[in-house]
Design an enzyme around this catalytic site. Structure first.
Site, PDB file in Angstrom:
ATOM      1  N   GLU A 140       1.461  -0.338  -4.890  1.00 52.91           N
ATOM      2  CA  GLU A 140       0.491   0.694  -5.255  1.00 52.91           C
ATOM      3  C   GLU A 140       1.207   2.031  -5.427  1.00 52.91           C
ATOM      4  OE1 GLU A 140      -3.227   3.407  -3.927  1.00 52.91           O
ATOM      5  OE2 GLU A 140      -1.523   3.018  -2.647  1.00 52.91           O
ATOM      6  N   ASP A 198       0.817  -1.209   0.000  1.00 51.89           N
ATOM      7  CA  ASP A 198       0.000   0.000   0.000  1.00 51.89           C
ATOM      8  C   ASP A 198       0.856   1.267   0.000  1.00 51.89           C
ATOM      9  OD1 ASP A 198      -2.751   1.202   0.542  1.00 51.89           O
ATOM     10  OD2 ASP A 198      -1.673   1.958   2.292  1.00 51.89           O
TER      11      ASP A 198
END
Ligand code: AAO
Length: 514
Positions: free
Chosen positions: A250, A214
């Site tokens: 990401e 993330d």
């Protein structure tokens, strides 16, 4: 010389491995079972994903998170870690372990959404309102269950008055300041790297195949490289020895900011956000875009190299207006366009593909912004997540959308497996919104997104015979439940697709032949 070559090969081998999702049995796609409970994922691996050729599942963050009650248990509370204990809204550590084991036993990989850039928001308060009940104090940056203390955060390095990222054009801000108030971990510290690596290694040892990492834009590539360098090889109970965890990071790079996806593609794959944003424009026919322009889809459209990309039509953020991609993103709310977009993605060779699987919520769009973008998964009065129920027609109940179970999408996941490794060939277009292409001699897709019928005899590249269309139906025993396509000995076939059909596209492949 020889020695040098060997070392080079070893280095390349090491880094290449992180690009390989390690899928089993010729499978090629993962599905993001957003907010599903571990018990439901375990059952889904056995009863649906393995039998239908899905290679893996991206799960929601399994780490202990803050519990937010205003608003009421939003989905995004799980992106605010409190510790690396493994209890969450999806289940406890035993349920997580059981899921990983059962999915691995049927050849379905688990990819963990790892939130390692930050802990909870600075306004998260103090107490035990956390998913395992661990005490924490966001005001003093104290997370004793890791433990992290104020020393382990970046604030001293942030150069903005607010302590927040204020300007995405300033690389230092983006990586040293707080993303939407989230307490930013100092990943340059050996101690922090060690804690993060311990967390990931615990999951690797339990049998996961890799990670979605993330918020990578907000971490220095060098720090990530150091963390990845500490990761164990995958568990040899299910993976061949020496396998490195699959890493997909990401990084939102739509162009226009100094931080580029290419800074991270040396470390692992990267989420290609241009894919869904641009495909959305094409499918919606916005900005003068047409399907026929897709003849060089992928790198030709300014995307990263296919071997570095994680491709997807929508994700858990941009399907509700978070993150980036904008209004063009197609989602299950536009189901007809969505099936076409996902079908196209799965037919096309670009990237490792991820299918989204969502839950329904009540939207309340004011000035283009959904006021209900925070709503969590279907839940009971106490905030606990509802199980996924399966209806007689194999769709899901209890508010779960299960796009991955839509026949058109499920069959295209299988299509991608059948054509794996075949090049895109026999490209055809009418110059507008009608296109077709084959994957070598293994599969063929025809799409009509014009406002009139498609009526053409096309070269499919397939051996002659009768094929079942896997969009309007599929092959069952010796029959097609939907349309049939007659391919001649010369590989040509006649197609007629009305623009008013429920799904204006047809796909056939080697395994759908009668
Ligand atoms: C919640 C509350 C906040 C509160 C915070 C702390 O909503 O109000 O301050 O808690 O208490 C999720 C939610 C957040 C939530 C957070 C924590 O989305 O709303 O905050 O959990 O609970 C950036 C990041 C990217 C991130 C994305 C959402 O770069 O990494 O924001 N995605 C991941 C997860 C996501 C999660 C987090 C990270 C945090 O997938 O679910 O957040 O763990 C630009 C930048 C992007 C940036 C966006 C949005 O995008 O490029 O990097 O993403 O802005 O800020 C055009 C441009 C495009 C631009 C876009 C928007 O499209 O081309 O580049 O406009 O301006």
């Amino acid at each position: 010389m020889k020695m040098k070559l060997l070392i080079l090969a070893a280095l390349l081998g090491l880094s290449f491995a992180q690009f390989d999702p390690h899928m089993k049995n010729g499978r090629t796609s993962m599905v993001h079972l957003f907010e599903w409970r571990w018990a439901d994922i375990a059952a889904e691996c056995e009863r649906y994903l393995a039998p239908n050729g899905f290679g893996g599942v991206q799960i929601s963050p399994p780490s202990e998170s803050i519990v937010v009650t205003n608003p009421w248990h939003p989905w995004w509370q799980r992106y605010q870690p409190i510790s690396y204990n493994l209890c969450s809204r999806s289940g406890n550590e035993n349920e997580l372990k059981d899921m990983i084991t059962r999915c691995n036993n049927v050849g379905v990989n688990i990819y963990v959404d790892a939130v390692i850039n930050h802990m909870c928001g600075s306004g998260g308060g103090a107490g035990t309102h956390s998913s395992c009940g661990s005490y924490f104090n966001a005001n003093t940056k104290d997370f004793p269950s890791v433990p992290y203390s104020a020393w382990d955060f970046n604030d001293g390095k942030c150069n903005t008055g607010s302590g927040e990222i204020e300007n995405y054009n300033d690389v230092n801000q983006v990586r040293n300041c707080r993303l939407v108030g989230l307490l930013d971990l100092a990943l340059e510290k050996d101690y922090v790297r060690g804690k993060v690596a311990d967390y990931m290694n615990k999951l690797i040892d339990m049998g996961v195949a890799g990670f979605r990492v993330d918020a990578c834009k907000h971490m220095w590539p060098g720090d990530l490289s150091a963390v990845y360098g500490r990761l164990n090889n995958l568990n040899t109970k299910w993976f061949s020895s020496g396998s490195k965890p699959f890493i997909f990071q990401e990084v939102i790079d739509l162009g226009g900011e100094p931080i580029k996806a290419s800074e991270y593609t040396g470390l692992g794959r990267v989420t290609e956000f241009k894919y869904g944003a641009k495909l959305g424009n094409v499918i919606r026919k916005w900005n003068g875009e047409k399907l026929s322009y897709l003849s060089n889809w992928g790198e030709g459209w300014g995307m990263m190299p296919t071997g570095k990309a994680l491709a997807f039509v929508d994700n858990h953020d941009n399907q509700r207006g978070h993150g980036a991609g904008g209004a063009s993103i197609v989602t299950f709310w536009d189901s007809r366009l969505y099936k076409m977009a996902v079908g196209l993605m799965l037919a096309h060779p670009y990237g490792v593909t991820r299918v989204m699987s969502s839950y329904r919520w009540t939207r309340n769009i004011v000035n283009g912004q959904d006021q209900n973008d925070w709503i969590g998964p279907p839940s009971n009065g106490d905030g606990s997540t509802k199980p996924v129920t399966i209806n007689a027609d194999s769709t899901c109940g209890n508010g779960w959308v299960c796009e991955h179970r839509w026949r058109q999408i499920k069959n295209m996941v299988i299509f991608r497996n059948v054509v794996n490794g075949q090049t895109l060939s026999n490209w055809w277009s009418n110059g507008g919104n009608q296109i077709a292409f084959s994957r070598g001699s293994r599969g063929f897709i025809v799409i009509n997104n014009d406002d009139w019928a498609l009526d053409a005899t096309l070269n499919t590249g397939l051996p002659g015979g009768t094929y079942c269309d896997v969009i309007s139906g599929q092959k069952e025993g010796s029959k097609c439940t939907g349309k049939q396509v007659q391919v001649g000995g010369d590989g040509r076939a006649y197609f007629k697709i009305s623009n008013s059909e429920e799904d204006p596209f047809i796909a056939i492949h080697a395994d759908s032949k009668l």
